[in-house]
Write a protein that holds these residues in place. Structure first.
Motif, PDB file in Angstrom:
ATOM      1  N   VAL A 333       0.852  -1.184   0.000  1.00 49.30           N
ATOM      2  CA  VAL A 333       0.000   0.000   0.000  1.00 49.30           C
ATOM      3  C   VAL A 333       0.893   1.240   0.000  1.00 49.30           C
ATOM      4  O   VAL A 333       1.842   1.334   0.790  1.00 49.30           O
ATOM      5  CB  VAL A 333      -0.936   0.021   1.227  1.00 49.30           C
ATOM      6  N   LEU A 334       0.591   2.186  -0.848  1.00 46.22           N
ATOM      7  CA  LEU A 334       1.422   3.378  -1.006  1.00 46.22           C
ATOM      8  C   LEU A 334       1.210   4.360   0.136  1.00 46.22           C
ATOM      9  O   LEU A 334       0.072   4.672   0.500  1.00 46.22           O
ATOM     10  CB  LEU A 334       1.124   4.072  -2.339  1.00 46.22           C
ATOM     11  N   ALA A 335       2.299   4.879   0.685  1.00 50.79           N
ATOM     12  CA  ALA A 335       2.231   5.923   1.713  1.00 50.79           C
ATOM     13  C   ALA A 335       2.216   7.302   1.093  1.00 50.79           C
ATOM     14  O   ALA A 335       1.856   8.279   1.738  1.00 50.79           O
ATOM     15  CB  ALA A 335       3.417   5.800   2.673  1.00 50.79           C
ATOM     16  N   ASP A 336       2.627   7.392  -0.174  1.00 51.18           N
ATOM     17  CA  ASP A 336       2.637   8.675  -0.873  1.00 51.18           C
ATOM     18  C   ASP A 336       2.436   8.409  -2.366  1.00 51.18           C
ATOM     19  O   ASP A 336       2.581   7.267  -2.835  1.00 51.18           O
ATOM     20  CB  ASP A 336       3.963   9.400  -0.622  1.00 51.18           C
ATOM     21  N   ASP A 337       2.106   9.465  -3.115  1.00 52.15           N
ATOM     22  CA  ASP A 337       1.890   9.315  -4.553  1.00 52.15           C
ATOM     23  C   ASP A 337       3.157   8.846  -5.258  1.00 52.15           C
ATOM     24  O   ASP A 337       4.273   9.209  -4.867  1.00 52.15           O
ATOM     25  CB  ASP A 337       1.464  10.647  -5.179  1.00 52.15           C
ATOM     26  N   ILE A 338       2.987   8.039  -6.297  1.00 53.71           N
ATOM     27  CA  ILE A 338       4.085   7.736  -7.210  1.00 53.71           C
ATOM     28  C   ILE A 338       3.988   8.726  -8.362  1.00 53.71           C
ATOM     29  O   ILE A 338       2.944   8.832  -9.022  1.00 53.71           O
ATOM     30  CB  ILE A 338       4.004   6.287  -7.728  1.00 53.71           C
ATOM     31  N   LYS A 339       5.072   9.463  -8.611  1.00 52.02           N
ATOM     32  CA  LYS A 339       5.057  10.515  -9.625  1.00 52.02           C
ATOM     33  C   LYS A 339       6.175  10.320 -10.631  1.00 52.02           C
ATOM     34  O   LYS A 339       7.184   9.667 -10.345  1.00 52.02           O
ATOM     35  CB  LYS A 339       5.198  11.886  -8.959  1.00 52.02           C
ATOM     36  N   ASN A 340       5.980  10.916 -11.803  1.00 55.00           N
ATOM     37  CA  ASN A 340       7.055  10.901 -12.787  1.00 55.00           C
ATOM     38  C   ASN A 340       7.930  12.134 -12.606  1.00 55.00           C
ATOM     39  O   ASN A 340       7.699  12.950 -11.706  1.00 55.00           O
ATOM     40  CB  ASN A 340       6.494  10.811 -14.210  1.00 55.00           C
ATOM     41  N   GLU A 341       8.927  12.293 -13.451  1.00 52.43           N
ATOM     42  CA  GLU A 341       9.883  13.377 -13.295  1.00 52.43           C
ATOM     43  C   GLU A 341       9.262  14.755 -13.497  1.00 52.43           C
ATOM     44  O   GLU A 341       9.833  15.774 -13.085  1.00 52.43           O
ATOM     45  CB  GLU A 341      11.042  13.192 -14.279  1.00 52.43           C
ATOM     46  N   ASN A 342       8.091  14.815 -14.089  1.00 51.09           N
ATOM     47  CA  ASN A 342       7.395  16.085 -14.295  1.00 51.09           C
ATOM     48  C   ASN A 342       6.413  16.407 -13.175  1.00 51.09           C
ATOM     49  O   ASN A 342       5.693  17.402 -13.239  1.00 51.09           O
ATOM     50  CB  ASN A 342       6.669  16.074 -15.644  1.00 51.09           C
ATOM     51  N   GLY A 343       6.389  15.543 -12.132  1.00 56.37           N
ATOM     52  CA  GLY A 343       5.511  15.792 -10.996  1.00 56.37           C
ATOM     53  C   GLY A 343       4.083  15.307 -11.197  1.00 56.37           C
ATOM     54  O   GLY A 343       3.198  15.598 -10.383  1.00 56.37           O
ATOM     55  N   ILE A 344       3.843  14.563 -12.261  1.00 56.30           N
ATOM     56  CA  ILE A 344       2.496  14.048 -12.537  1.00 56.30           C
ATOM     57  C   ILE A 344       2.285  12.750 -11.762  1.00 56.30           C
ATOM     58  O   ILE A 344       3.132  11.849 -11.774  1.00 56.30           O
ATOM     59  CB  ILE A 344       2.304  13.793 -14.046  1.00 56.30           C
ATOM     60  N   THR A 345       1.141  12.666 -11.058  1.00 55.18           N
ATOM     61  CA  THR A 345       0.837  11.482 -10.246  1.00 55.18           C
ATOM     62  C   THR A 345       0.448  10.308 -11.128  1.00 55.18           C
ATOM     63  O   THR A 345      -0.489  10.402 -11.940  1.00 55.18           O
ATOM     64  CB  THR A 345      -0.303  11.786  -9.255  1.00 55.18           C
ATOM     65  N   LEU A 346       1.169   9.207 -10.976  1.00 57.55           N
ATOM     66  CA  LEU A 346       0.876   7.992 -11.740  1.00 57.55           C
ATOM     67  C   LEU A 346      -0.017   7.043 -10.951  1.00 57.55           C
ATOM     68  O   LEU A 346      -0.925   6.424 -11.515  1.00 57.55           O
ATOM     69  CB  LEU A 346       2.186   7.281 -12.104  1.00 57.55           C
ATOM     70  N   VAL A 347       0.264   6.917  -9.641  1.00 55.27           N
ATOM     71  CA  VAL A 347      -0.576   6.115  -8.745  1.00 55.27           C
ATOM     72  C   VAL A 347      -0.718   6.902  -7.445  1.00 55.27           C
ATOM     73  O   VAL A 347       0.275   7.392  -6.903  1.00 55.27           O
ATOM     74  CB  VAL A 347       0.035   4.729  -8.453  1.00 55.27           C
ATOM     75  N   ALA A 348      -1.947   6.995  -6.927  1.00 52.67           N
ATOM     76  CA  ALA A 348      -2.213   7.856  -5.782  1.00 52.67           C
ATOM     77  C   ALA A 348      -1.886   7.178  -4.455  1.00 52.67           C
ATOM     78  O   ALA A 348      -1.860   5.944  -4.344  1.00 52.67           O
ATOM     79  CB  ALA A 348      -3.680   8.288  -5.781  1.00 52.67           C
ATOM     80  N   LYS A 349      -1.624   8.001  -3.456  1.00 47.08           N
ATOM     81  CA  LYS A 349      -1.395   7.571  -2.076  1.00 47.08           C
ATOM     82  C   LYS A 349      -2.544   6.684  -1.596  1.00 47.08           C
ATOM     83  O   LYS A 349      -3.704   6.893  -1.974  1.00 47.08           O
ATOM     84  CB  LYS A 349      -1.275   8.825  -1.199  1.00 47.08           C
ATOM     85  N   ASN A 350      -2.218   5.696  -0.765  1.00 47.67           N
ATOM     86  CA  ASN A 350      -3.158   4.736  -0.163  1.00 47.67           C
ATOM     87  C   ASN A 350      -3.648   3.664  -1.138  1.00 47.67           C
ATOM     88  O   ASN A 350      -4.468   2.823  -0.773  1.00 47.67           O
ATOM     89  CB  ASN A 350      -4.375   5.439   0.459  1.00 47.67           C
ATOM     90  N   PHE A 351      -3.132   3.680  -2.375  1.00 45.65           N
ATOM     91  CA  PHE A 351      -3.541   2.668  -3.353  1.00 45.65           C
ATOM     92  C   PHE A 351      -2.793   1.371  -3.094  1.00 45.65           C
ATOM     93  O   PHE A 351      -1.595   1.364  -2.827  1.00 45.65           O
ATOM     94  CB  PHE A 351      -3.256   3.165  -4.771  1.00 45.65           C
ATOM     95  N   GLU A 352      -3.501   0.247  -3.207  1.00 45.33           N
ATOM     96  CA  GLU A 352      -2.875  -1.066  -3.056  1.00 45.33           C
ATOM     97  C   GLU A 352      -2.405  -1.556  -4.417  1.00 45.33           C
ATOM     98  O   GLU A 352      -3.183  -1.613  -5.377  1.00 45.33           O
ATOM     99  CB  GLU A 352      -3.848  -2.069  -2.451  1.00 45.33           C
ATOM    100  N   ILE A 353      -1.128  -1.909  -4.494  1.00 41.75           N
ATOM    101  CA  ILE A 353      -0.528  -2.304  -5.763  1.00 41.75           C
ATOM    102  C   ILE A 353      -1.068  -3.666  -6.221  1.00 41.75           C
ATOM    103  O   ILE A 353      -1.090  -4.634  -5.460  1.00 41.75           O
ATOM    104  CB  ILE A 353       1.006  -2.367  -5.640  1.00 41.75           C
TER     105      ILE A 353
END
Length: 382
Positions: A333-353
């Motif tokens: 489970v994510l504790a923080d957003d996964i972002k790309n180098e441009n700061g765009i959120t790819l997967v949001a916080k609290n999401f289960e992979i």
């Protein structure tokens, strides 16, 4: 008022005899099995004395008294058995903190005398405990009031530290929470010796000159000298003394301690005091934590993880752990957003992979950069 005594024996006729002979002097409660004794102890306590037979099915008397001690260690414990051997006696004393070891058959006059001695011990311990608690609470209140009057800024900081310390200690499943709260509240008591202008500069993030640094660095030692002679505050005093000690062994006091050998309270104060100073200056939780991360060698990594979980408002029972993209696994489970180098959120916080999301991220990483490390929630194991 008669004190309550719990008598435990798997032979009911012996329990009946206990009740007949002792009820005139004591309030006797009986249990014919360890399981029943545990339930009665929890539901009808507190008890002044527990008398248990040694040999019983499933659990012997030493094991029972040791278990009941963990529930409430104030009751005085007595073993009664026909096994009058030295090995059993030594084991009883060492494992169960036994007050007396009596052999069967035991004359009732002798048993009554032993119970009276046990109750005297119980009353003495309770009186000392009450006196100590009142003295301790009174001493702490005086010191906190003194800090509030002489250095209001330091007092306000101690209030912030108390709340943060309690939350972090809760995440780390610290048992002696009262020590955490008192250590954080009194961590700045030594500042009553520091000129106000120096403390103002510290809170404002203004660099001190060498003379001012020398004055400021002495406040933990003054606090230690003030607290060390107060009963039950020895660990608190030592923790406050080590509040400027870095995890890598540098800092004050100058000694050989480093890492986990530094008292926990000192390691905790080292983190939360610096975080509080950064936050007061930057007014941002994330920015304050970023400053902490720049000096990781100064801090206990487990406490940093708990602090990060607190900053990110992660659910209690979890801390934050950092991993690489390759280490990301299904179910995390994510504790923080996964972002790309441009700061765009790819997967949001609290999401289960899931398998699909993991594959998508790995494919994305082949085409563009994903910001690492990735922060996940890690369950705290007790």
């Amino acid at each position: 008022m008669k004190h309550k005594i719990l008598m435990v024996d798997d032979e009911k006729n012996i329990l009946n005899a206990f009740q007949r002979n002792l009820r005139g002097d004591f309030e006797v409660v009986v249990a014919d099995s360890p399981e029943l004794a545990i339930n009665i102890f929890k539901e009808k306590g507190p008890f002044a004395v527990i008398v248990s037979d040694y040999r019983m099915p499933k659990m012997n008397g030493i094991e029972l008294l040791s278990l009941l001690k963990k529930i409430d260690d104030s009751a005085i414990r007595i073993i009664l058995t026909g096994q009058a051997d030295m090995e059993t006696a030594i084991k009883a004393v060492n494992e169960g903190s036994i007050f007396r070891f009596l052999t069967k058959p035991c004359e009732y006059d002798f048993l009554k005398a032993t119970l009276n001695s046990a109750i005297e011990q119980y009353e003495l311990v309770q009186a000392e405990k009450t006196l100590l608690e009142k003295t301790l609470k009174g001493s702490i209140k005086v010191l906190i009031d003194l800090l509030a009057v002489t250095n209001p800024l330091a007092f306000n900081q101690s209030l912030r530290l108390r709340a943060l310390a309690k939350n972090i200690a809760d995440r780390l499943n610290v048992k002696n929470m009262w020590e955490v709260e008192i250590a954080s509240m009194l961590s700045q008591i030594g500042c009553i010796t520091i000129p106000t202008e120096i403390f103002n500069k510290v809170l404002s993030g203004i660099d001190l000159n060498d003379k001012e640094i020398g004055i400021f660095m002495k406040h933990p030692k003054f606090a230690y000298d003030l607290l060390i002679n107060i009963p039950r505050l020895e660990d608190v005093a030592t923790g406050i003394y080590y509040q400027n000690k870095n995890y890598d062994g540098t800092g004050f006091p100058i000694d050989d301690l480093k890492g986990k050998s530094i008292p926990f309270l000192g390691r905790l104060l080292r983190v939360i005091i610096d975080y509080d100073l950064h936050f007061e200056k930057l007014k941002s939780k994330d920015d304050a934590f970023s400053q902490i991360k720049k000096s990781v060698s100064c801090y206990d990594p487990d406490i940093i993880k708990a602090l990060e979980a607190e900053v990110l408002s992660v659910e209690r029972g979890f801390i934050v752990r950092e991993i690489t993209l390759k280490e990301l696994m299904t179910g995390m489970v994510l504790a923080d957003d996964i972002k790309n180098e441009n700061g765009i959120t790819l997967v949001a916080k609290n999401f289960e992979i899931s398998d699909v999301i993991k594959t998508r991220l790995l494919n994305y990483a082949k085409m563009s950069k994903i910001i690492e490390p990735i922060k996940i929630l890690d369950f705290i194991k007790t």
